[in-house]
Write an enzyme that holds these catalytic residues in place. Structure first.
Site, PDB file in Angstrom:
ATOM      1  CE  LYS A   1      11.050  39.263   7.244  1.00  0.00           C
ATOM      2  NZ  LYS A   1      12.115  38.247   7.319  1.00  0.00           N
TER       3      LYS A   1
ATOM      4  NE  ARG B   1       7.833  34.923   9.533  1.00  0.00           N
ATOM      5  CZ  ARG B   1       8.472  36.020   9.941  1.00  0.00           C
ATOM      6  NH1 ARG B   1       7.810  37.125  10.166  1.00  0.00           N
ATOM      7  NH2 ARG B   1       9.774  36.004  10.118  1.00  0.00           N
TER       8      ARG B   1
ATOM      9  NE  ARG C   1      18.437  39.405  14.475  1.00  0.00           N
ATOM     10  CZ  ARG C   1      17.343  39.379  13.725  1.00  0.00           C
ATOM     11  NH1 ARG C   1      16.900  40.489  13.172  1.00  0.00           N
ATOM     12  NH2 ARG C   1      16.713  38.250  13.507  1.00  0.00           N
TER      13      ARG C   1
ATOM     14  NE  ARG D   1      15.076  38.179  16.883  1.00  0.00           N
ATOM     15  CZ  ARG D   1      14.516  38.471  15.738  1.00  0.00           C
ATOM     16  NH1 ARG D   1      14.519  39.720  15.288  1.00  0.00           N
ATOM     17  NH2 ARG D   1      13.955  37.534  15.009  1.00  0.00           N
TER      18      ARG D   1
ATOM     19  NE  ARG E   1      14.216  32.897  12.925  1.00  0.00           N
ATOM     20  CZ  ARG E   1      15.180  33.734  13.282  1.00  0.00           C
ATOM     21  NH1 ARG E   1      16.161  33.329  14.080  1.00  0.00           N
ATOM     22  NH2 ARG E   1      15.164  34.973  12.855  1.00  0.00           N
TER      23      ARG E   1
HETATM   24  P1  B4P Z   1      16.410  41.357   9.246  1.00  0.00           P
HETATM   25  O1  B4P Z   1      16.180  40.376   8.141  1.00  0.00           O
HETATM   26  O2  B4P Z   1      16.082  42.766   8.976  1.00  0.00           O
HETATM   27  O3  B4P Z   1      15.638  40.698  10.487  1.00  0.00           O
HETATM   28  P2  B4P Z   1      14.098  40.625  10.815  1.00  0.00           P
HETATM   29  O4  B4P Z   1      13.298  41.596  10.043  1.00  0.00           O
HETATM   30  O5  B4P Z   1      14.082  40.793  12.279  1.00  0.00           O
HETATM   31  O6  B4P Z   1      13.580  39.205  10.310  1.00  0.00           O
HETATM   32  P3  B4P Z   1      13.272  37.841  11.010  1.00  0.00           P
HETATM   33  O7  B4P Z   1      12.557  37.055   9.942  1.00  0.00           O
HETATM   34  O8  B4P Z   1      14.525  37.279  11.548  1.00  0.00           O
HETATM   35  O9  B4P Z   1      12.362  38.043  12.303  1.00  0.00           O
HETATM   36  P4  B4P Z   1      10.878  38.529  12.650  1.00  0.00           P
HETATM   37  O10 B4P Z   1      11.089  39.518  13.726  1.00  0.00           O
HETATM   38  O11 B4P Z   1      10.076  38.969  11.469  1.00  0.00           O
HETATM   39  O12 B4P Z   1      17.922  41.411   9.723  1.00  0.00           O
HETATM   40  C1  B4P Z   1      18.654  40.337  10.233  1.00  0.00           C
HETATM   41  C2  B4P Z   1      20.086  40.774  10.552  1.00  0.00           C
HETATM   42  O13 B4P Z   1      20.815  41.012   9.352  1.00  0.00           O
HETATM   43  C3  B4P Z   1      20.197  42.074  11.372  1.00  0.00           C
HETATM   44  O14 B4P Z   1      21.131  41.898  12.386  1.00  0.00           O
HETATM   45  C4  B4P Z   1      20.694  43.112  10.367  1.00  0.00           C
HETATM   46  O15 B4P Z   1      21.522  44.099  10.957  1.00  0.00           O
HETATM   47  C5  B4P Z   1      21.474  42.272   9.381  1.00  0.00           C
HETATM   48  N1  B4P Z   1      21.437  42.819   8.023  1.00  0.00           N
HETATM   49  C6  B4P Z   1      20.339  43.314   7.387  1.00  0.00           C
HETATM   50  N2  B4P Z   1      20.681  43.725   6.134  1.00  0.00           N
HETATM   51  C7  B4P Z   1      22.015  43.447   5.984  1.00  0.00           C
HETATM   52  C8  B4P Z   1      22.954  43.623   4.916  1.00  0.00           C
HETATM   53  N3  B4P Z   1      22.589  44.152   3.731  1.00  0.00           N
HETATM   54  N4  B4P Z   1      24.234  43.215   5.107  1.00  0.00           N
HETATM   55  C9  B4P Z   1      24.610  42.671   6.292  1.00  0.00           C
HETATM   56  N5  B4P Z   1      23.786  42.496   7.342  1.00  0.00           N
HETATM   57  C10 B4P Z   1      22.502  42.874   7.195  1.00  0.00           C
HETATM   58  O16 B4P Z   1      10.162  37.188  13.223  1.00  0.00           O
HETATM   59  C11 B4P Z   1      10.627  36.496  14.362  1.00  0.00           C
HETATM   60  C12 B4P Z   1       9.711  35.303  14.689  1.00  0.00           C
HETATM   61  O17 B4P Z   1       8.380  35.780  15.081  1.00  0.00           O
HETATM   62  C13 B4P Z   1       9.395  34.321  13.536  1.00  0.00           C
HETATM   63  O18 B4P Z   1      10.410  33.326  13.392  1.00  0.00           O
HETATM   64  C14 B4P Z   1       8.037  33.737  13.984  1.00  0.00           C
HETATM   65  O19 B4P Z   1       8.202  32.718  14.951  1.00  0.00           O
HETATM   66  C15 B4P Z   1       7.323  34.907  14.635  1.00  0.00           C
HETATM   67  N6  B4P Z   1       6.460  35.622  13.676  1.00  0.00           N
HETATM   68  C16 B4P Z   1       6.672  36.901  13.225  1.00  0.00           C
HETATM   69  N7  B4P Z   1       5.721  37.240  12.327  1.00  0.00           N
HETATM   70  C17 B4P Z   1       4.888  36.151  12.220  1.00  0.00           C
HETATM   71  C18 B4P Z   1       3.740  35.875  11.414  1.00  0.00           C
HETATM   72  N8  B4P Z   1       3.247  36.772  10.548  1.00  0.00           N
HETATM   73  N9  B4P Z   1       3.142  34.655  11.530  1.00  0.00           N
HETATM   74  C19 B4P Z   1       3.616  33.743  12.395  1.00  0.00           C
HETATM   75  N10 B4P Z   1       4.711  33.929  13.170  1.00  0.00           N
HETATM   76  C20 B4P Z   1       5.339  35.133  13.079  1.00  0.00           C
END
Ligand code: B4P
Length: 191
Positions: free
Chosen positions: A14, A89, A128, A134, A145
Site C-alpha cells: 500500500k 481498516r 523490512r 520498525r 496483524r
Molecule cells: P507496504 O505494504 O507498502 O507497507 P505499509 O503500507 O507500511 O503497510 P502496513 O499495513 O504494514 O502498515 P501501516 O503503516 O499502514 O510494504 C511492506 C514492505 O514490502 C516494504 O518493505 C516494501 O518495500 C515491501 N514491498 C512492497 N511492494 C513490494 C513488492 N512488489 N515486492 C517486494 N517487496 C515489496 O500500519 C501500521 C499499524 O498502524 C497498524 O498495524 C495499526 O496498528 C496502526 N494503524 C494504521 N492505520 C490504522 C487505522 N486506520 N485504524 C487503526 N489502526 C491503524
C-alpha cells in the site's frame, strides 16, 4: 476530485504503490500508519496511546483514528484528491470516511485492493523489520496483524464491492509491474 482508497493486508504494498500514485497523479497522501508513527516519535498523547496498540499488532481504536482523520481533512486545502493508505481498516471507519467526504461534497472514486499471499507478506515484513527496524515488523506481531486484517479489515471489501467501487490487483511481482496495472485501472476511471 480523485479520491482513492488503497487497500490490502500488511505488507501488500500500500505505502509503496501510494508513493508512485501521488507522483503520477498529483494526489495528497494520507497514511494513517505514517501519521501514527509521527505521533509516537513526538510522544504526543495520541502517540502514547497508539504505541500500545501498534506494538501488539492491534488496531488503534476507531474513535481516535476517525477524529484524527476528520481534523486532517478539515484543515486541508482543496486539492486534486487524496489517496487514503491504511484507512479505512474497519467498517466503522469506512462509513465514517464516506460521511466526512460527503460533508466536504466529495466521495471515494475507487478502492484498489492489492492481493498478496501470506507467505510473501510475511517475507516482506520480516525483511523490512531487518532493514528499517520498525517495532511491529517481527514474527509475533505480523501474525497478529494478519489475523486482525482477516477479521476486522477484510469485511470492508464487500462494502466497497456493493458500491461498485472495488478493483482487485494482483500484488505479487515487481513494484513496477504492479504499478503499471494500478495505473491502467486509475486511467480508466480518471478519463
Ligand atoms: P507496504 O505494504 O507498502 O507497507 P505499509 O503500507 O507500511 O503497510 P502496513 O499495513 O504494514 O502498515 P501501516 O503503516 O499502514 O510494504 C511492506 C514492505 O514490502 C516494504 O518493505 C516494501 O518495500 C515491501 N514491498 C512492497 N511492494 C513490494 C513488492 N512488489 N515486492 C517486494 N517487496 C515489496 O500500519 C501500521 C499499524 O498502524 C497498524 O498495524 C495499526 O496498528 C496502526 N494503524 C494504521 N492505520 C490504522 C487505522 N486506520 N485504524 C487503526 N489502526 C491503524
Amino acid at each position: 476530485m480523485l479520491n482513492i482508497v488503497i487497500f490490502g493486508a500488511p505488507g501488500s504494498g500500500k505505502g509503496t504503490q501510494s508513493e508512485l500514485i501521488i507522483k503520477k497523479y498529483g494526489l495528497d497522501h494520507i497514511s494513517t500508519g505514517d501519521i501514527l508513527r509521527g505521533e509516537i516519535e513526538n510522544q504526543t498523547e495520541l502517540g502514547k496511546i497508539a504505541d500500545k496498540y501498534i506494538a501488539k499488532g492491534h488496531l488503534v481504536p476507531d474513535e481516535l483514528i476517525i477524529a484524527m482523520l476528520s481534523s486532517i481533512l478539515d484543515t486541508h486545502p482543496h486539492n486534486k484528491g487524496f489517496i487514503f493508505d491504511g484507512f479505512p481498516r474497519t467498517l466503522a471507519q469506512g462509513e465514517a470516511l464516506d460521511k466526512i467526504l460527503r460533508d466536504h461534497s466529495t466521495s471515494i472514486a475507487v478502492t484498489i485492493n492489492l492481493s498478496v499471499d501470506e507467505a510473501e507478506l510475511t517475507k516482506r515484513l520480516l525483511k523490512r523489520g531487518e532493514i528499517a527496524g520498525r517495532s511491529d515488523d517481527n514474527i509475533d506481531t505480523i501474525h497478529s496483524r494478519l489475523e486482525v486484517y482477516r477479521k476486522q479489515t477484510e469485511p470492508l471489501l464487500a462494502y466497497y464491492k456493493k458500491q461498485g467501487k472495488l478493483i482487485g490487483i494482483q500484488g505479487n511481482g515487481s513494484v513496477d509491474d504492479i504499478f503499471e496495472k494500478v495505473s491502467e485501472a486509475l486511467d480508466r476511471i480518471n478519463k
